[in-house]
Scaffold this motif. Structure first.
Motif, PDB file in Angstrom:
ATOM      1  N   LEU B  84       4.453   8.225   4.889  1.00 56.86           N
ATOM      2  CA  LEU B  84       4.306   6.839   4.443  1.00 56.86           C
ATOM      3  C   LEU B  84       5.100   5.841   5.287  1.00 56.86           C
ATOM      4  CD1 LEU B  84       4.574   7.451   0.600  1.00 56.86           C
ATOM      5  CD2 LEU B  84       2.507   7.012   1.911  1.00 56.86           C
ATOM      6  N   ARG B  87       4.285   4.445   8.838  1.00 62.44           N
ATOM      7  CA  ARG B  87       3.169   3.512   9.005  1.00 62.44           C
ATOM      8  C   ARG B  87       3.634   2.066   8.948  1.00 62.44           C
ATOM      9  NH1 ARG B  87      -1.815   5.863   6.654  1.00 62.44           N
ATOM     10  NH2 ARG B  87      -1.400   8.060   6.387  1.00 62.44           N
ATOM     11  N   LEU B  88       4.833   1.852   8.426  1.00 66.60           N
ATOM     12  CA  LEU B  88       5.254   0.475   8.134  1.00 66.60           C
ATOM     13  C   LEU B  88       6.354  -0.041   9.062  1.00 66.60           C
ATOM     14  CD1 LEU B  88       5.328   0.874   4.283  1.00 66.60           C
ATOM     15  CD2 LEU B  88       3.619  -0.324   5.622  1.00 66.60           C
ATOM     16  N   ARG B  91       5.559  -3.326  10.519  1.00 68.87           N
ATOM     17  CA  ARG B  91       5.250  -4.427   9.613  1.00 68.87           C
ATOM     18  C   ARG B  91       6.467  -5.325   9.399  1.00 68.87           C
ATOM     19  NH1 ARG B  91       1.360  -3.375   5.798  1.00 68.87           N
ATOM     20  NH2 ARG B  91      -0.363  -2.178   6.635  1.00 68.87           N
ATOM     21  N   PRO B  93       9.278  -7.544   7.123  1.00 64.38           N
ATOM     22  CA  PRO B  93      10.154  -7.135   6.029  1.00 64.38           C
ATOM     23  C   PRO B  93       9.525  -7.314   4.649  1.00 64.38           C
ATOM     24  CG  PRO B  93      10.978  -9.126   7.095  1.00 64.38           C
ATOM     25  CD  PRO B  93       9.860  -8.608   7.944  1.00 64.38           C
ATOM     26  N   ASP B  95       6.416  -6.739   3.677  1.00 60.26           N
ATOM     27  CA  ASP B  95       5.642  -5.540   3.358  1.00 60.26           C
ATOM     28  C   ASP B  95       6.561  -4.367   3.059  1.00 60.26           C
ATOM     29  OD1 ASP B  95       3.268  -6.787   3.554  1.00 60.26           O
ATOM     30  OD2 ASP B  95       2.753  -6.063   5.558  1.00 60.26           O
ATOM     31  N   VAL B  97       9.689  -4.413   1.976  1.00 59.38           N
ATOM     32  CA  VAL B  97      10.367  -4.617   0.692  1.00 59.38           C
ATOM     33  C   VAL B  97       9.428  -4.269  -0.457  1.00 59.38           C
ATOM     34  CG1 VAL B  97      11.132  -6.441  -0.882  1.00 59.38           C
ATOM     35  CG2 VAL B  97      12.082  -6.301   1.419  1.00 59.38           C
ATOM     36  N   LEU B  98       8.208  -4.806  -0.410  1.00 53.54           N
ATOM     37  CA  LEU B  98       7.296  -4.598  -1.523  1.00 53.54           C
ATOM     38  C   LEU B  98       6.859  -3.144  -1.621  1.00 53.54           C
ATOM     39  CD1 LEU B  98       5.387  -7.919  -1.184  1.00 53.54           C
ATOM     40  CD2 LEU B  98       6.659  -7.175  -3.172  1.00 53.54           C
ATOM     41  N   PHE B  99       6.636  -2.519  -0.469  1.00 53.00           N
ATOM     42  CA  PHE B  99       6.218  -1.118  -0.477  1.00 53.00           C
ATOM     43  C   PHE B  99       7.305  -0.236  -1.097  1.00 53.00           C
ATOM     44  CE2 PHE B  99       5.861   3.084   1.430  1.00 53.00           C
ATOM     45  CZ  PHE B  99       4.520   3.359   1.237  1.00 53.00           C
TER      46      PHE B  99
ATOM     47  N   LEU C  66      12.288 -14.564   4.035  1.00 54.77           N
ATOM     48  CA  LEU C  66      12.131 -13.723   2.846  1.00 54.77           C
ATOM     49  C   LEU C  66      13.301 -13.931   1.896  1.00 54.77           C
ATOM     50  CD1 LEU C  66      10.651 -11.628   1.298  1.00 54.77           C
ATOM     51  CD2 LEU C  66      11.545  -9.866   2.798  1.00 54.77           C
ATOM     52  N   LEU C 262       2.137 -10.953  -2.978  1.00 57.68           N
ATOM     53  CA  LEU C 262       1.521  -9.813  -2.275  1.00 57.68           C
ATOM     54  C   LEU C 262       0.099  -9.599  -2.783  1.00 57.68           C
ATOM     55  CD1 LEU C 262       1.963  -7.035  -0.585  1.00 57.68           C
ATOM     56  CD2 LEU C 262       2.192  -6.063  -2.852  1.00 57.68           C
ATOM     57  N   MET C 302       1.247  -1.854  -5.671  1.00 57.57           N
ATOM     58  CA  MET C 302       2.003  -2.450  -4.564  1.00 57.57           C
ATOM     59  C   MET C 302       1.905  -1.575  -3.326  1.00 57.57           C
ATOM     60  SD  MET C 302       5.345  -3.541  -6.731  1.00 57.57           S
ATOM     61  CE  MET C 302       6.384  -4.069  -5.375  1.00 57.57           C
ATOM     62  N   VAL C 303       2.111  -0.264  -3.525  1.00 60.44           N
ATOM     63  CA  VAL C 303       2.052   0.669  -2.401  1.00 60.44           C
ATOM     64  C   VAL C 303       0.678   0.623  -1.744  1.00 60.44           C
ATOM     65  CG1 VAL C 303       1.981   3.129  -1.867  1.00 60.44           C
ATOM     66  CG2 VAL C 303       3.884   2.199  -3.194  1.00 60.44           C
ATOM     67  N   VAL C 306      -0.019  -2.766   0.120  1.00 59.48           N
ATOM     68  CA  VAL C 306       0.686  -2.858   1.413  1.00 59.48           C
ATOM     69  C   VAL C 306       0.011  -1.952   2.443  1.00 59.48           C
ATOM     70  CG1 VAL C 306       2.823  -2.378   2.636  1.00 59.48           C
ATOM     71  CG2 VAL C 306       2.901  -3.496   0.412  1.00 59.48           C
ATOM     72  N   LEU C 307      -0.360  -0.747   2.025  1.00 61.67           N
ATOM     73  CA  LEU C 307      -0.943   0.197   2.979  1.00 61.67           C
ATOM     74  C   LEU C 307      -2.344  -0.216   3.415  1.00 61.67           C
ATOM     75  CD1 LEU C 307       0.041   3.786   1.793  1.00 61.67           C
ATOM     76  CD2 LEU C 307       0.816   2.571   3.812  1.00 61.67           C
TER      77      LEU C 307
END
Lengths: 251, 288, 347
Positions: B84, B87-88, B91, B93, B95, B97-99, C66, C262, C302-303, C306-307
């Motif tokens: 996981l 992949r980020l 990206r 920050p 994305d 943070v939220l992920f 942010l 988001l 959320m996951v 984002v993905l």
């Protein structure tokens, strides 16, 4: 001949490492001046010192008669000093038209204004469109910058800097990353710049340097090794030993 | 009065050691990849639940659960990282943070589902209970044990980073990932392993901290701020900075809870903001 | 994120440019009033939280700053309006303006610290200020009621005419009109040279300094704008529910509003509104659900977003439109002026 930009004893140290050594340099108004030197000679650091991105350890910088050594980068821009970046540094999700408009708005002091739409600032828009047209970017002005071919992005770099109407323009390897056939094209654009803009550019290709520069400064290990016309520099034995061995790799 | 002060100071240090154990991995991996991993506390929580589960269901002794917690969490984290997180890395920050907050929510809910919302018990072995006199000061043996483990791990991490080949690769990758790649270092692989060790240490900290920090599903959210304070105030990627910051945070937090319960967490937040104003890159962080 | 560039739309007529939007803004409240009057309360929440998310979008989506502590301004607005109404100043519109002023002032003061640092430190400073204000409100029970919340608000009729009714009709229309006014202002800000500057700062702050922009000053300005709008949103929430919960200042709310952004799509004017609607409506529909399921679901969404859908709902809609109507894409590109001749021609 009046002087646009001078440095006196300009130095930069990182701890014990001296990357710029007491450089005394002057750029006359209207100059077409090339800065050359092997990799790691401190050429980009020198530009960064001039623009204020990196603070100088000692020495002074004078722009159009004013000492700018202690000023922030944005303050130096307001006094007529603009630059481009070696590694393309643009706004990927904005269009060239937006990017150039942004620079024009900044020069006109509009970027704090929030109560009028950009579209209502006609003069700024027209000027941005005019600059894009002059640099043959008119037809891609509405596309996202990140979608443009690299060569065009390099020209957008120049367009954004030109929108600031600089008195002194610093170009850090403007043709970096462009196939050598196309780099001459970019330099044609640069050659067409108004004559009262004083130009300092970093470039590796000696053919381009001798075609477009009237004077050349050679930087080695952070200090000036030689200065003169392209012909003088090419004939200088010291320069040949230090520099030409390196230039083959770049040609 | 002085005795109380010293006891609270010592408790604060022990508490700080737990914060250090959990935060150090976050500091190094964040410094390396610039990845804002707000799910780090979940790894610590998993370590805690591994330990209590082993103790309660299988009767495994406390000390044996610690390396198991380390290893299981480290293994799990490699899977999460390769599957996981990587992949980020490119990206922004937001994305990231939220992920990672999303992952935290999922683990909090998942743990609540299996274990319920209540506090997990821990039974320490007899030889870690009770008090001992140290230079005339009565201190809890378990807290002494925590300080010892914390210092040992800190020393091992410092030695590992400073003296080993792998450590040199980590330092190169933290300093300049692009250049490290150019030097032929497999930055992705170095990062995955560092990430696993860092997460494993967090798991160890979670297991050790069941008694002092408490273990409920809310753990990752409750302590997230403290971990982040340790990382940011210590300076990204700095082992010494994290240790220093963890001790400062632990002592201040313990002191205010004991002497100024009315003001509560106010002081620790104020100190953090002030320190970051003073040194934006942390106490021992390098200027990027 | 916003490919249609403001300069290129400059020539379109005002009504042609905004006609569809205006129709939408008239249709939504009408639809709520006619068909869903039992959902006034929910719609009011959507509007207030939508404004809150919009305010955060100015920072996160446009300026690229942010914040993990944006609830601070929502809460400050709510408590300001609430305290005024408790202590005899029940006039809502002036209460709203004072709340905006207070939130803006706090935003102005804290902006110096927030802009001084970057990256992780900036996250931590925004988070730190939020937690500080939360703790302060929590401890100052005599003023705020602590974790019991602020009770005893008496809010006068809007404009002296519209009493806040039990059905929430006045509350809804009041909130919606204020939201619409704020949205118009925010649209102006986004379309202005200042808005373009914020996008430039999001894309490349280094280059912004190199074109002469005092980057810190512009970011501070954006921060104050965001604080003012958030303060108004909080005040609306307080006045319409006649109660202020301590949670309006919490980190949880700061996180929730980021989630809304988001879900809707950051960097888009409607992202915050769409996200707030999706989030609030989903929470209402699923309120009978076991809270663990809700938390797990939110985390999972959320996951996944984002993905697989980083642009949120609006991002999905945009890419659907581009896939289904490839023609529409090229025609917008062509409609944009390509040469200075066409630009200068139309006026």
């Amino acid at each position: 001949m009046s002087i646009a930009l001078t440095t006196a004893g300009l130095s930069k140290n990182y701890g014990a490492l001296q990357v710029t050594r007491a450089v005394d340099f002057s750029l006359p108004v209207g100059a077409r001046h090339a800065l050359i030197g092997p990799n790691g000679a401190g050429k980009t650091t020198f530009i960064n010192l001039l623009t204020g991105t990196v603070p100088a350890t000692s020495g002074s910088i004078t722009l159009l008669g004013e000492d700018i050594t202690g000023q922030r980068p944005d303050q130096r821009v307001k006094r007529g000093l603009a630059r481009t970046f070696q590694v393309t540094s643009l706004f990927p999700e904005l269009t060239p038209m937006q990017s150039v408009t942004l620079a024009v708005c900044e020069r006109l002091g509009l970027t704090a204004r929030w109560y009028k739409r950009t579209g209502e600032h006609r003069a700024a828009l027209d000027e941005a469109a005019e600059i894009l047209a002059r640099l043959h970017l008119g037809h891609v002005g509405h596309l996202l910058t990140r979608t443009l071919p690299y060569g065009q992005q390099r020209i957008v770099e120049v367009a954004v800097a030109l929108a600031l109407r600089p008195r002194v323009l610093l170009l850090d390897e403007p043709a970096a990353g462009i196939p050598s056939g196309e780099s001459a094209e970019l330099f044609e654009v640069i050659a067409e710049l108004p004559e009262d803009i004083s130009l300092l550019f970093i470039e590796h290709d000696m053919h381009l340097v001798s075609r477009f520069a009237s004077r050349v400064t050679v930087l080695v290990a952070g200090g000036i090794l030689a200065e003169g016309t392209p012909a003088e520099i090419m004939a200088n034995p010291e320069v040949r030993t230090v520099y030409l061995g390196n230039s083959e790799g770049h040609a | 009065m002085l005795a109380i002060l010293l006891t609270v100071l010592f408790d604060g240090l022990a508490y700080g050691m737990l914060l250090f154990l959990i935060s150090i991995g976050l500091s190094v991996t964040m410094g390396m990849m610039g990845f804002v991993n707000l799910a780090h506390g979940a790894f610590a929580m998993f370590g805690g639940y591994v330990a209590t589960t082993l103790m309660q269901r299988a009767g495994v002794p406390f000390l044996v659960t610690l390396p198991v917690a380390f290893a299981l969490v480290a293994l799990a984290s490699i899977v999460v990282e390769r599957l996981l997180y990587q992949r980020l890395y490119r990206r922004g920050p937001l994305d990231q943070v939220l992920f990672t907050v999303g992952l935290t929510f999922m683990s909090v809910a998942g743990i609540t589902w299996f274990y319920g919302p209540s506090q997990q018990p821990v039974v320490l072995p007899a030889f870690l209970q009770g008090q001992v006199s140290l230079f005339g000061l009565e201190v809890g043996i378990f807290r002494l044990f925590l300080v010892a483990v914390g210092l040992l791990v800190a020393a091992a991490v410092v030695l590992g980073v400073e003296r080993t080949r792998f450590g040199a690769k980590i330092r190169a990758a933290v300093d300049n990932p692009v250049m490290a790649t150019g030097l032929g270092i497999n930055v992705g692989g170095v990062f995955a392993l560092t990430f696993a060790i860092g997460s494993g240490l967090a798991g160890l900290g979670g297991a050790l901290g069941i008694q002092i920090l408490g273990l409920t599903p809310a753990f990752p959210l409750k302590y997230l701020v403290l971990f982040l304070i340790v990382v940011s105030v210590g300076g990204l990627g700095s082992v010494g900075g994290a240790l220093l910051a963890a001790c400062v945070v632990g002592v201040i937090d313990m002191m205010t809870k004991y002497f100024l319960p009315e003001i509560g967490s106010f002081i620790i937040y104020a100190v953090m903001v002030a320190l970051l104003m003073w040194r934006p890159h942390g106490l021992l962080g390098k200027k990027s | 994120m916003t490919p249609s560039c403001p300069p290129s739309t400059a020539e379109a007529g005002w009504l042609r440019r905004r006609g569809g939007e205006i129709a939408l803004w008239l249709a939504v409240p009408l639809a709520v009033a006619l068909f869903l009057p039992e959902y006034y309360l929910l719609a009011t929440h959507v509007a207030a939280l939508g404004l809150f998310a919009l305010s955060l979008d100015l920072l996160v989506g446009y300026a690229g700053l942010l914040s993990l502590g944006h609830a601070m301004f929502f809460g400050i607005g709510a408590y300001t309006a609430g305290l005024l109404a408790v202590h005899g100043w029940g006039e809502p519109i002036s209460g709203l303006l004072i709340a905006a002023l207070v939130a803006g002032l706090v935003g102005f003061i804290t902006s110096f610290a927030v802009v001084r640092v970057q990256h992780l430190a900036q996250l931590m400073v925004t988070l730190g200020f939020g937690l500080l204000v939360f703790e302060a409100a929590n401890r100052a029970r005599w003023l705020t009621g602590g974790d019991d919340g602020l009770q005893g608000m008496v809010v006068s009729p809007v404009l002296g005419l519209f009493e806040f009714d039990l059905f929430g009709q006045t509350a809804f229309f009041y909130t919606f009109v204020v939201l619409a006014l704020c949205f118009i202002v925010a649209t102006r800000v986004i379309d202005s040279p200042f808005g373009l500057t914020l996008e430039g700062l999001r894309e490349n702050p280094k280059r912004m300094a190199a074109i002469g922009t005092p980057t810190a000053a512009r970011l501070r300005q954006a921060y104050v704008f965001a604080a003012v709008f958030a303060g108004i949103a909080g005040a609306l929430m307080a006045q319409t529910s006649q109660f202020v919960a301590l949670e309006t200042l919490s980190f949880g709310l700061s996180a929730e509003v980021l989630i809304m952004l988001l879900l809707g799509g950051a960097g888009h004017r409607y992202g915050g509104l769409v996200g707030a609607a999706v989030f609030v409506i989903a929470r209402d529909l699923l309120s009978d659900l076991n809270p663990q399921y809700w938390q797990f679901g939110v985390g999972g969404v959320m996951v996944l977003v984002v993905l697989f859908a980083p642009g949120g709902v609006l991002g999905i809609l945009r890419s659907l439109r581009q896939r289904l109507l490839p023609v529409a894409r090229t025609s917008t590109a062509k409609a944009a002026p390509a040469t200075p001749a066409t630009k200068g021609g139309a006026a």
